[in-house]
Design a protein around this motif. Sequence first.
Motif, PDB file in Angstrom:
ATOM      1  N   VAL A   5       0.857  -1.165   0.000  1.00 29.68           N
ATOM      2  CA  VAL A   5       0.000   0.000   0.000  1.00 29.68           C
ATOM      3  C   VAL A   5       0.906   1.231   0.000  1.00 29.68           C
ATOM      4  O   VAL A   5       2.005   1.206   0.565  1.00 29.68           O
ATOM      5  N   ILE A   6       0.458   2.258  -0.652  1.00 29.18           N
ATOM      6  CA  ILE A   6       1.241   3.493  -0.710  1.00 29.18           C
ATOM      7  C   ILE A   6       0.665   4.476   0.310  1.00 29.18           C
ATOM      8  O   ILE A   6      -0.513   4.830   0.234  1.00 29.18           O
ATOM      9  N   LEU A   7       1.473   4.881   1.239  1.00 29.23           N
ATOM     10  CA  LEU A   7       1.049   5.903   2.183  1.00 29.23           C
ATOM     11  C   LEU A   7       1.426   7.262   1.614  1.00 29.23           C
ATOM     12  O   LEU A   7       2.572   7.472   1.218  1.00 29.23           O
ATOM     13  N   VAL A   8       0.462   8.139   1.571  1.00 33.74           N
ATOM     14  CA  VAL A   8       0.689   9.454   0.977  1.00 33.74           C
ATOM     15  C   VAL A   8       0.399  10.530   2.009  1.00 33.74           C
ATOM     16  O   VAL A   8      -0.691  10.573   2.588  1.00 33.74           O
ATOM     17  N   THR A   9       1.374  11.375   2.262  1.00 33.77           N
ATOM     18  CA  THR A   9       1.190  12.438   3.245  1.00 33.77           C
ATOM     19  C   THR A   9       0.555  13.648   2.572  1.00 33.77           C
ATOM     20  O   THR A   9       0.533  13.746   1.339  1.00 33.77           O
ATOM     21  N   PRO A  10       0.044  14.562   3.359  1.00 30.98           N
ATOM     22  CA  PRO A  10      -0.565  15.760   2.764  1.00 30.98           C
ATOM     23  C   PRO A  10       0.413  16.526   1.871  1.00 30.98           C
ATOM     24  O   PRO A  10       0.002  17.211   0.933  1.00 30.98           O
ATOM     25  N   SER A  11       1.686  16.416   2.160  1.00 32.49           N
ATOM     26  CA  SER A  11       2.651  17.137   1.331  1.00 32.49           C
ATOM     27  C   SER A  11       3.000  16.366   0.069  1.00 32.49           C
ATOM     28  O   SER A  11       3.811  16.830  -0.738  1.00 32.49           O
ATOM     29  N   GLY A  12       2.416  15.213  -0.101  1.00 31.28           N
ATOM     30  CA  GLY A  12       2.626  14.467  -1.331  1.00 31.28           C
ATOM     31  C   GLY A  12       3.715  13.419  -1.242  1.00 31.28           C
ATOM     32  O   GLY A  12       3.986  12.724  -2.209  1.00 31.28           O
ATOM     33  N   GLU A  13       4.346  13.317  -0.113  1.00 36.02           N
ATOM     34  CA  GLU A  13       5.371  12.287   0.021  1.00 36.02           C
ATOM     35  C   GLU A  13       4.708  10.913   0.056  1.00 36.02           C
ATOM     36  O   GLU A  13       3.656  10.744   0.668  1.00 36.02           O
ATOM     37  N   ARG A  14       5.354   9.971  -0.565  1.00 29.56           N
ATOM     38  CA  ARG A  14       4.761   8.640  -0.693  1.00 29.56           C
ATOM     39  C   ARG A  14       5.754   7.595  -0.212  1.00 29.56           C
ATOM     40  O   ARG A  14       6.947   7.717  -0.449  1.00 29.56           O
ATOM     41  N   VAL A  15       5.242   6.642   0.441  1.00 29.57           N
ATOM     42  CA  VAL A  15       6.107   5.547   0.866  1.00 29.57           C
ATOM     43  C   VAL A  15       5.313   4.250   0.756  1.00 29.57           C
ATOM     44  O   VAL A  15       4.140   4.193   1.105  1.00 29.57           O
ATOM     45  N   GLU A  16       5.990   3.267   0.266  1.00 30.33           N
ATOM     46  CA  GLU A  16       5.336   1.971   0.077  1.00 30.33           C
ATOM     47  C   GLU A  16       5.502   1.130   1.348  1.00 30.33           C
ATOM     48  O   GLU A  16       6.590   1.062   1.909  1.00 30.33           O
ATOM     49  N   LYS A  17       4.426   0.530   1.778  1.00 34.25           N
ATOM     50  CA  LYS A  17       4.475  -0.314   2.979  1.00 34.25           C
ATOM     51  C   LYS A  17       3.866  -1.672   2.672  1.00 34.25           C
ATOM     52  O   LYS A  17       3.013  -1.807   1.795  1.00 34.25           O
ATOM     53  N   ARG A  18       4.296  -2.648   3.462  1.00 38.41           N
ATOM     54  CA  ARG A  18       3.709  -3.986   3.324  1.00 38.41           C
ATOM     55  C   ARG A  18       2.405  -4.032   4.115  1.00 38.41           C
ATOM     56  O   ARG A  18       2.393  -3.813   5.326  1.00 38.41           O
ATOM     57  N   LEU A  19       1.341  -4.300   3.413  1.00 45.06           N
ATOM     58  CA  LEU A  19       0.025  -4.326   4.031  1.00 45.06           C
ATOM     59  C   LEU A  19      -0.258  -5.727   4.572  1.00 45.06           C
ATOM     60  O   LEU A  19      -0.133  -6.711   3.852  1.00 45.06           O
ATOM     61  N   VAL A  20      -0.597  -5.803   5.824  1.00 52.12           N
ATOM     62  CA  VAL A  20      -0.886  -7.104   6.435  1.00 52.12           C
ATOM     63  C   VAL A  20      -2.387  -7.385   6.412  1.00 52.12           C
ATOM     64  O   VAL A  20      -2.819  -8.473   6.059  1.00 52.12           O
ATOM     65  N   CYS A  21      -3.164  -6.389   6.760  1.00 54.31           N
ATOM     66  CA  CYS A  21      -4.602  -6.579   6.786  1.00 54.31           C
ATOM     67  C   CYS A  21      -5.298  -5.221   6.711  1.00 54.31           C
ATOM     68  O   CYS A  21      -4.777  -4.229   7.211  1.00 54.31           O
ATOM     69  N   PHE A  22      -6.432  -5.203   6.065  1.00 53.04           N
ATOM     70  CA  PHE A  22      -7.163  -3.952   5.878  1.00 53.04           C
ATOM     71  C   PHE A  22      -8.652  -4.309   5.955  1.00 53.04           C
ATOM     72  O   PHE A  22      -9.159  -5.035   5.114  1.00 53.04           O
ATOM     73  N   PHE A  23      -9.306  -3.794   6.969  1.00 60.50           N
ATOM     74  CA  PHE A  23     -10.658  -4.283   7.212  1.00 60.50           C
ATOM     75  C   PHE A  23     -11.461  -3.229   7.970  1.00 60.50           C
ATOM     76  O   PHE A  23     -10.930  -2.217   8.427  1.00 60.50           O
ATOM     77  N   LYS A  24     -12.735  -3.498   8.061  1.00 57.63           N
ATOM     78  CA  LYS A  24     -13.534  -2.772   9.041  1.00 57.63           C
ATOM     79  C   LYS A  24     -14.463  -3.754   9.728  1.00 57.63           C
ATOM     80  O   LYS A  24     -14.957  -4.700   9.116  1.00 57.63           O
ATOM     81  N   SER A  25     -14.653  -3.512  10.988  1.00 57.97           N
ATOM     82  CA  SER A  25     -15.487  -4.412  11.791  1.00 57.97           C
ATOM     83  C   SER A  25     -16.950  -4.030  11.629  1.00 57.97           C
ATOM     84  O   SER A  25     -17.297  -2.853  11.580  1.00 57.97           O
ATOM     85  N   LEU A  26     -17.774  -5.049  11.536  1.00 58.85           N
ATOM     86  CA  LEU A  26     -19.210  -4.811  11.438  1.00 58.85           C
ATOM     87  C   LEU A  26     -19.929  -5.197  12.719  1.00 58.85           C
ATOM     88  O   LEU A  26     -21.154  -5.211  12.770  1.00 58.85           O
TER      89      LEU A  26
END
Lengths: 93, 286
Positions: A5-26
Amino acid sequence: MDEKVILVTPSGERVEKRLVCFFKSLDDDRPNIKNIPIMAIDTGALNGSNYVLEFFWEQNGMFQPINDEAAWNEVKKTIIDIINGNTEVAGVL
Amino acid sequence: MAKLMLLKKAEISVPEDKKGKQIAVKESNITSLKNFFVSNYKPPVEMPSVTTTSFVDASPAPVSNMESPLPIEVSPLNMIDPSIIMPNNISEPEINPMNPVINSIVEEPTPVIENIPAIETPIMSAPQPMVLESAIVEPMEPEMPKEITSTPVIENSVPDIFNLPTPIIEEDEEGTNDTAEIKLVQDNDTLSDLTLDEELDPELEEIKNRLDQVILDLNNYKKKIKMLENEVNQNLEKSREVLKDTQAAAKIMSIHQERQNQIMNELNLGTNSLDDSKRVLQKETI
């Protein structure tokens, strides 16, 4: 293969990270995180022999540290549920 | 059972100077989380040919029949074949509308992509609008219009533009403060052994302590039993040795007794002979 996943800061800086899990609880019994997107990222760091995961949740349209203890506890419970296989996937968005 | 909705996004907006909460987990647990996340992706419903070939064809050969230099119409992210892989050796990861490679997406679909498992890049098949160039997909705004200005963000491609400056999301320097330990009591995959230090409720903690105590007691009993076994074995060995000695002594005594009997017989014979001699001598004397 790692999810990324690419993390993007408000200033436009981007860094790639390893995504382990992405969810929302219901779950209604986790009201502090219900329907809130939560992201687990593998920092690549080690704590002893364990790997350090970093968590963010979406607040005001931006992913931020989970600064609410009740919510943070619910996140950890959810992570344990996932690891233990005590989860039901309602769908993918 | 927790009910979850899995999410897929290629880009996430984060604040610049904040770090997330952290926990430390066993490698096997990370694997479980990743597997759970990946395995629950649903395969994309459609694989439109418009995007299926794009970057697999690494040939930089320009296509002459480009129809328009303006932004190419790109389907939403969930319409893109997630198996698209941009080879690392592509020299120009930044793709603009004039880039012939983009043109080839539309014009020259290639079948290479068919051999690539669709699960490889599930995160890219999210239904959020696709954003090209450096545009950011703001979370929770799925209706954001598509912008096509440069590189599509494609999982696994890791073009050079991603090797950009310092990560903004720093790892927690304090580390341990916010870190809860998730660890396996025993180093196996039985998740029933999972413990999370901050999460164990007192009842579970009490049960765990009792179990530990029972295990400790069992180990002590085992040690005692072992010691008793050794002691019994030693005593048995001693008894055998004593028995052997006793048997040997009995045998010796038997030999001595036999010898004594022989001597007594000889002595009786000698005595009788002496008596006879005395009688003969008395007769002769008379």
